[in-house]
Design a protein around this motif. Structure first.
Motif, short mmCIF file in Angstrom:
data_model
loop_
_atom_site.label_atom_id
_atom_site.label_comp_id
_atom_site.label_asym_id
_atom_site.label_seq_id
_atom_site.Cartn_x
_atom_site.Cartn_y
_atom_site.Cartn_z
N SER A 135 22.91 93.18 42.81
CA SER A 135 23.08 93.86 41.52
C SER A 135 22.94 92.87 40.38
CB SER A 135 24.44 94.55 41.46
OG SER A 135 25.48 93.58 41.59
N HIS A 136 23.42 91.63 40.60
CA HIS A 136 23.31 90.60 39.56
C HIS A 136 21.84 90.24 39.32
CE1 HIS A 136 24.02 86.93 37.30
NE2 HIS A 136 23.25 86.28 38.17
N ILE A 137 21.07 90.23 40.41
CA ILE A 137 19.67 89.81 40.29
C ILE A 137 18.80 90.90 39.68
CG2 ILE A 137 17.62 89.28 41.68
CD1 ILE A 137 19.39 87.72 43.48
N LEU A 138 19.06 92.13 40.06
CA LEU A 138 18.18 93.22 39.64
C LEU A 138 18.55 93.81 38.29
CD1 LEU A 138 17.80 95.03 43.08
CD2 LEU A 138 16.23 93.42 42.00
N SER A 139 19.66 93.35 37.72
CA SER A 139 20.05 93.84 36.40
C SER A 139 19.86 92.73 35.38
CB SER A 139 21.52 94.29 36.44
OG SER A 139 22.35 93.19 36.74
N GLY A 140 20.17 93.01 34.13
CA GLY A 140 20.09 91.97 33.11
C GLY A 140 18.69 91.81 32.55
N PRO A 141 18.28 90.56 32.27
CA PRO A 141 16.99 90.30 31.63
C PRO A 141 15.82 90.82 32.45
CG PRO A 141 18.34 88.32 31.68
CD PRO A 141 19.01 89.33 32.53
N ASP A 142 14.69 90.98 31.79
CA ASP A 142 13.48 91.39 32.48
C ASP A 142 13.16 90.43 33.63
OD1 ASP A 142 10.20 90.95 32.44
OD2 ASP A 142 10.83 93.03 32.38
N TYR A 143 12.65 91.00 34.70
CA TYR A 143 12.38 90.21 35.91
C TYR A 143 11.57 88.96 35.61
CZ TYR A 143 10.28 88.97 40.40
OH TYR A 143 9.83 88.30 41.49
N GLN A 144 10.50 89.08 34.84
CA GLN A 144 9.64 87.94 34.55
C GLN A 144 10.32 86.89 33.68
OE1 GLN A 144 6.94 87.41 36.06
NE2 GLN A 144 6.52 89.41 36.96
N GLN A 145 11.40 87.26 32.99
CA GLN A 145 12.07 86.32 32.10
C GLN A 145 13.27 85.64 32.73
OE1 GLN A 145 10.69 85.57 29.15
NE2 GLN A 145 9.06 86.97 29.81
N ARG A 146 13.67 86.07 33.92
CA ARG A 146 14.80 85.42 34.58
C ARG A 146 14.48 83.98 34.91
NH1 ARG A 146 15.67 86.46 39.21
NH2 ARG A 146 13.94 87.81 39.81
N PRO A 147 15.50 83.13 35.02
CA PRO A 147 15.25 81.73 35.40
C PRO A 147 14.58 81.64 36.77
CG PRO A 147 17.48 81.99 34.54
CD PRO A 147 16.92 83.37 34.69
N LEU A 148 13.85 80.60 36.97
CA LEU A 148 13.21 80.34 38.26
C LEU A 148 14.28 80.31 39.35
CD1 LEU A 148 10.43 79.40 39.58
CD2 LEU A 148 11.43 77.11 39.49
N HIS A 149 13.98 80.94 40.47
CA HIS A 149 14.93 81.00 41.60
C HIS A 149 14.36 80.16 42.74
CE1 HIS A 149 17.44 83.76 44.49
NE2 HIS A 149 17.67 82.46 44.66
N ILE A 150 15.05 79.08 43.09
CA ILE A 150 14.61 78.13 44.11
C ILE A 150 15.44 78.32 45.37
CG2 ILE A 150 14.28 75.68 44.67
CD1 ILE A 150 14.38 75.18 41.58
N ALA A 151 14.78 78.38 46.53
CA ALA A 151 15.47 78.53 47.81
C ALA A 151 15.28 77.28 48.66
CB ALA A 151 14.96 79.75 48.57
N TRP A 152 16.34 76.90 49.37
CA TRP A 152 16.30 75.78 50.33
C TRP A 152 16.94 76.28 51.62
CZ3 TRP A 152 19.45 72.23 53.05
CH2 TRP A 152 18.83 71.02 53.40
N PRO A 153 16.13 76.81 52.57
CA PRO A 153 16.66 77.47 53.76
C PRO A 153 16.67 76.60 55.01
CG PRO A 153 14.37 78.05 53.49
CD PRO A 153 14.68 77.01 52.43
N HIS A 154 17.29 75.44 54.95
CA HIS A 154 17.23 74.49 56.06
C HIS A 154 18.61 74.11 56.56
CE1 HIS A 154 13.07 74.11 54.77
NE2 HIS A 154 13.51 73.86 53.55
N ARG A 155 18.64 73.56 57.77
CA ARG A 155 19.91 73.06 58.32
C ARG A 155 20.51 72.01 57.40
NH1 ARG A 155 18.91 69.86 61.90
NH2 ARG A 155 16.67 70.08 62.28
N TRP A 156 21.83 71.99 57.33
CA TRP A 156 22.52 71.03 56.46
C TRP A 156 22.68 69.71 57.20
CZ3 TRP A 156 26.97 73.57 53.19
CH2 TRP A 156 26.47 74.71 52.54
N GLU A 157 21.57 69.06 57.49
CA GLU A 157 21.59 67.81 58.23
C GLU A 157 20.62 66.82 57.62
OE1 GLU A 157 23.11 68.78 62.64
OE2 GLU A 157 21.06 69.42 62.29
N HIS A 158 20.81 65.55 57.96
CA HIS A 158 20.11 64.48 57.25
C HIS A 158 18.61 64.50 57.44
CE1 HIS A 158 20.12 62.54 61.22
NE2 HIS A 158 19.18 61.75 60.75
#
Length: 403
Positions: free
Chosen positions: A216-239
């Protein structure tokens, strides 16, 4: 039950592959596993455990296992299993695994892998004849195989499998690195699946409030194209995934007051690098999600909400998480190293942390550029729809007398 499946570390991509093989083979297989905990202990002792656990059967024709198992030890302890056709799947090369501290390396794990596919001289000659490889010292160079780095030895290829000790090509399974490895999911077809992992780390319980992605937080508020860049890091928490480099880049973005959101989606185990707690405090409100998502449905939904997926890995032989994120519409940024140049076109690669920073800096200023971008690489060949039949063919083949 003609196919015996053995997985000594039943979690992550190891579990995904075994789940898909079970689905593909249905009633023609039986699976024996150990939990995805204490990896080093499993690599040392799994053969002894499965020697006692796997019952004798006259119906077994094929043994399929990952290289966490010391196959040489198991077949020595269980001669009845030694007579089967064997397929050994290498998720990684332990001899190339990056060390965390400057200390003498424990070579036992790499040694286990070598023992599990060691070939006597007469079979080496057969290997050269069958798949057209030439020996250069102890290494093998594939001749005429597109996508293979010329310096790669057979041991490096994650899709290498062994039949009775002989690493041999199967149609479609030993061409390029990316064609030979299973991307366990065709994401659009499986977004409604849900699975709870038994190995979720209690160390992440303190972040319980972040375990549900706030759509709900993501899909509401400012226009989709104007939202801040969303970066994902989907990896194991290891060195070996180098979280230090990733967070240093994000903190540099933060210092320059560039707008972005970040989702840290990987799984943590017993030991968590200190950089995670340190970075979380500094990133503050930039964090949208922090912690492992046990539900695949939630995990893929989170990826679908992200714009960019980043890898900073120092050790990677395919990278299921990156390909899954691309399926979900993310723009990939990967090191120009390891397996990544074999999978991703050049525009998605970076050579230094500074280059990664500059790419993300530009995307933070113009997030619409990645949101409108259409991925230029090929992904269809990674789906189980494309690879399932190849594995089924491999596991249906009868042993050959010349092996």
């Amino acid at each position: 039950m003609s196919v015996l499946l053995i997985e000594a570390f039943h979690g992550g991509s190891h579990k995904q592959l075994m789940d898909l093989l079970q689905e593909e083979l249905q009633d023609d297989c039986v699976l024996y596993t150990l939990p995805a905990k204490k990896w080093h202990w499993k690599a040392r002792t799994a053969a002894l455990y499965f020697m006692q656990t796997v019952p004798a059967s006259a119906n077994y024709r094929i043994l399929f296992a990952s290289s966490v198992l010391n196959l040489a030890e198991l077949t020595a302890l269980r001669p009845d299993l030694g007579k089967l056709k064997k397929v050994l799947y290498f998720h990684e090369n332990q001899l190339a695994y990056p060390v965390q501290k400057c200390q003498e390396r424990d070579f036992q794990y790499g040694y286990n892998q070598i023992l599990s596919w060691f070939m006597p001289e007469h079979k080496l000659a057969h290997l050269e004849k069958v798949i057209g490889v030439k020996r250069n010292g102890d290494a093998y160079h594939a001749e005429g195989l597109p996508g293979q780095q010329k310096s790669s030895a057979l041991m490096k290829n994650s899709n290498t499998h062994c039949e009775s000790g002989l690493c041999e090509a199967q149609p479609g399974l030993y061409t390029t690195q990316h064609e030979g490895l299973p991307s366990p999911l065709t994401v659009p077809a499986r977004l409604n699946t849900s699975e709870v992992s038994e190995s979720a780390n209690p160390c992440q319980e303190e972040d319980k409030e972040h375990l549900t992605f706030n759509l709900s937080h993501i899909l509401s508020g400012p226009d989709y194209q104007q939202r801040p860049l969303h970066i994902a890091w989907p990896h194991r928490w290891e060195h070996d995934k180098d979280p230090e480099t990733f967070f240093k880049v994000l903190l540099k973005l933060k210092e320059k007051d560039l707008p972005f959101h970040v989702s840290i989606l990987g799984e943590a185990f017993t030991e968590i690098p200190d950089i995670f707690s340190e970075a979380k405090k500094v990133l503050g409100s930039s964090v949208l999600h922090w912690g492992y998502l046990p539900s695949k449905d939630d995990y893929f939904r989170a990826l679908c909400m992200a714009d960019v997926v980043v890898s900073t890995a120092k050790h990677e032989f395919f990278g299921v998480a990156m390909v899954e994120a691309v399926y979900c519409g993310c723009y990939p940024l990967c090191p120009k190293a390891l397996v990544y140049p074999e999978i991703f076109p050049a525009e998605y690669l970076y050579s230094t942390p500074e280059q990664l920073f500059k790419r993300l800096q530009n995307f933070c200023k113009r997030p619409d550029t990645v949101r409108k971008h259409l991925y230029k690489g090929e992904t269809a060949g990674f789906s189980w729809a494309a690879l399932g039949s190849k594995f089924r063919s491999l596991l249906a083949a009868e042993p050959r007398e010349d092996l």
